[in-house]
Structure formats: structure tokens, C-alpha cells
Design a protein around this motif. Structure first.
Motif, short mmCIF file in Angstrom:
data_model
loop_
_atom_site.label_atom_id
_atom_site.label_comp_id
_atom_site.label_asym_id
_atom_site.label_seq_id
_atom_site.Cartn_x
_atom_site.Cartn_y
_atom_site.Cartn_z
N MET A 1 0.84 -1.20 0.00
CA MET A 1 0.00 0.00 0.00
C MET A 1 0.87 1.25 0.00
O MET A 1 0.57 2.22 -0.70
N GLU A 2 1.96 1.20 0.75
CA GLU A 2 2.86 2.35 0.76
C GLU A 2 3.48 2.55 -0.62
O GLU A 2 3.60 3.67 -1.11
N GLN A 3 3.87 1.45 -1.26
CA GLN A 3 4.43 1.57 -2.61
C GLN A 3 3.40 2.09 -3.60
O GLN A 3 3.72 2.92 -4.47
N LEU A 4 2.15 1.66 -3.46
CA LEU A 4 1.10 2.18 -4.35
C LEU A 4 0.92 3.68 -4.15
O LEU A 4 0.78 4.43 -5.12
N CYS A 5 0.94 4.14 -2.90
CA CYS A 5 0.84 5.57 -2.64
C CYS A 5 2.01 6.33 -3.26
O CYS A 5 1.83 7.42 -3.80
N MET A 6 3.18 5.72 -3.21
CA MET A 6 4.34 6.36 -3.83
C MET A 6 4.16 6.42 -5.34
O MET A 6 4.40 7.47 -5.96
N MET A 7 3.75 5.31 -5.94
CA MET A 7 3.62 5.26 -7.40
C MET A 7 2.55 6.22 -7.92
O MET A 7 2.73 6.84 -8.96
N TYR A 8 1.45 6.33 -7.18
CA TYR A 8 0.35 7.19 -7.61
C TYR A 8 0.43 8.59 -7.02
O TYR A 8 -0.43 9.43 -7.29
N GLU A 9 1.47 8.83 -6.20
CA GLU A 9 1.68 10.12 -5.56
C GLU A 9 0.40 10.62 -4.88
O GLU A 9 -0.09 11.73 -5.15
N CYS A 10 -0.13 9.78 -4.00
CA CYS A 10 -1.44 10.11 -3.41
C CYS A 10 -1.47 9.97 -1.88
O CYS A 10 -2.54 9.73 -1.32
N PHE A 11 -0.34 10.11 -1.21
CA PHE A 11 -0.32 9.98 0.24
C PHE A 11 -1.33 10.90 0.91
O PHE A 11 -2.12 10.47 1.75
N ASP A 12 -1.29 12.18 0.55
CA ASP A 12 -2.18 13.15 1.19
C ASP A 12 -3.65 12.86 0.88
O ASP A 12 -4.50 12.92 1.78
N ALA A 13 -3.95 12.55 -0.36
CA ALA A 13 -5.33 12.26 -0.75
C ALA A 13 -5.84 11.03 -0.02
O ALA A 13 -6.99 11.02 0.46
N VAL A 14 -5.01 10.01 0.11
CA VAL A 14 -5.42 8.80 0.82
C VAL A 14 -5.64 9.11 2.29
O VAL A 14 -6.64 8.68 2.88
N GLU A 15 -4.74 9.86 2.90
CA GLU A 15 -4.89 10.19 4.32
C GLU A 15 -6.14 11.03 4.55
O GLU A 15 -6.89 10.79 5.51
N ASN A 16 -6.41 11.99 3.69
CA ASN A 16 -7.63 12.79 3.82
C ASN A 16 -8.87 11.93 3.68
O ASN A 16 -9.83 12.08 4.46
N ARG A 17 -8.87 11.04 2.72
CA ARG A 17 -10.02 10.16 2.52
C ARG A 17 -10.19 9.20 3.68
O ARG A 17 -11.30 8.91 4.12
#
Length: 97
Positions: free
Chosen positions: A61-77
Motif C-alpha cells: 500500500m505504501e508503494q502504491l501511494c508512492m507510485m500514484y503520488e497520493c499519500f495526502d489524498a489517501v490520508e484525507n479520505r
């Protein structure tokens, strides 16, 4: 850890890492199913498998967040969904196991 994950993505490629993420999620599903069917003597090994698979899924999941550059969006959601769950729980009756 971030450096290791970045190297994995660069070494194996995004598509391969997406495939690994899918495989790891599938293995977690399988481990949970085995735990539900496990007899008393099988529970410790089934729990070990769940722990391993949760660790694997969290890594992916961490690698997916890195690949899609979506850490902040995922955390907000995630925060939104936790608040929504908390509100639902205020109104929900407790269920028995």
C-alpha cells in the motif's frame, strides 16, 4: 524504508509492483478465510499468517501511494471515512459475535 520501496519500484517497475500488491491482498484474503475455518490447534499458525500478510499488504500500500503520488489524498479520505464510521457507530446497535 522509503528508499527501499523506491528502489523496488525502479527495479521491478510499476506494473510488476501493482501485480505484487494484488497478489498480497489476495493472500491476506486467503489467510483470513483460513483463520475463520481454523480449529483450536490451527489458530496460532493461522494468526501468524495473517500478521505476515497484513505486513506485506501494508508494504505494498505504501508503494502504491508512492507510485500514484497520493499519500495526502489517501490520508484525507481515510480521515473522512473514519469520521463517517464513527457517526454510523453512534446510531448502530451492538451485534453479538
Amino acid at each position: 524504508m522509503k528508499e527501499v520501496f523506491e528502489k523496488a519500484i525502479l527495479t521491478y517497475g510499476q506494473t510488476a509492483q501493482e501485480d505484487v500488491a494484488i497478489e498480497e491482498m489476495s493472500e491476506l484474503i486467503k489467510a483470513i478465510c483460513k483463520m475463520r475455518r481454523a480449529g483450536v490447534n490451527e489458530k496460532p499458525a493461522a494468526m501468524d499468517a495473517i500478521v505476515d500478510e497484513i505486513a506485506d499488504v501494508s508494504i505494498m500500500m505504501e508503494q502504491l501511494c508512492m507510485m500514484y503520488e497520493c499519500f495526502d489524498a489517501v490520508e484525507n479520505r481515510r480521515q473522512y471515512k473514519v469520521r463517517r464510521l464513527a457517526n454510523r457507530l453512534k446510531e448502530a446497535p451492538a451485534c453479538s459475535k
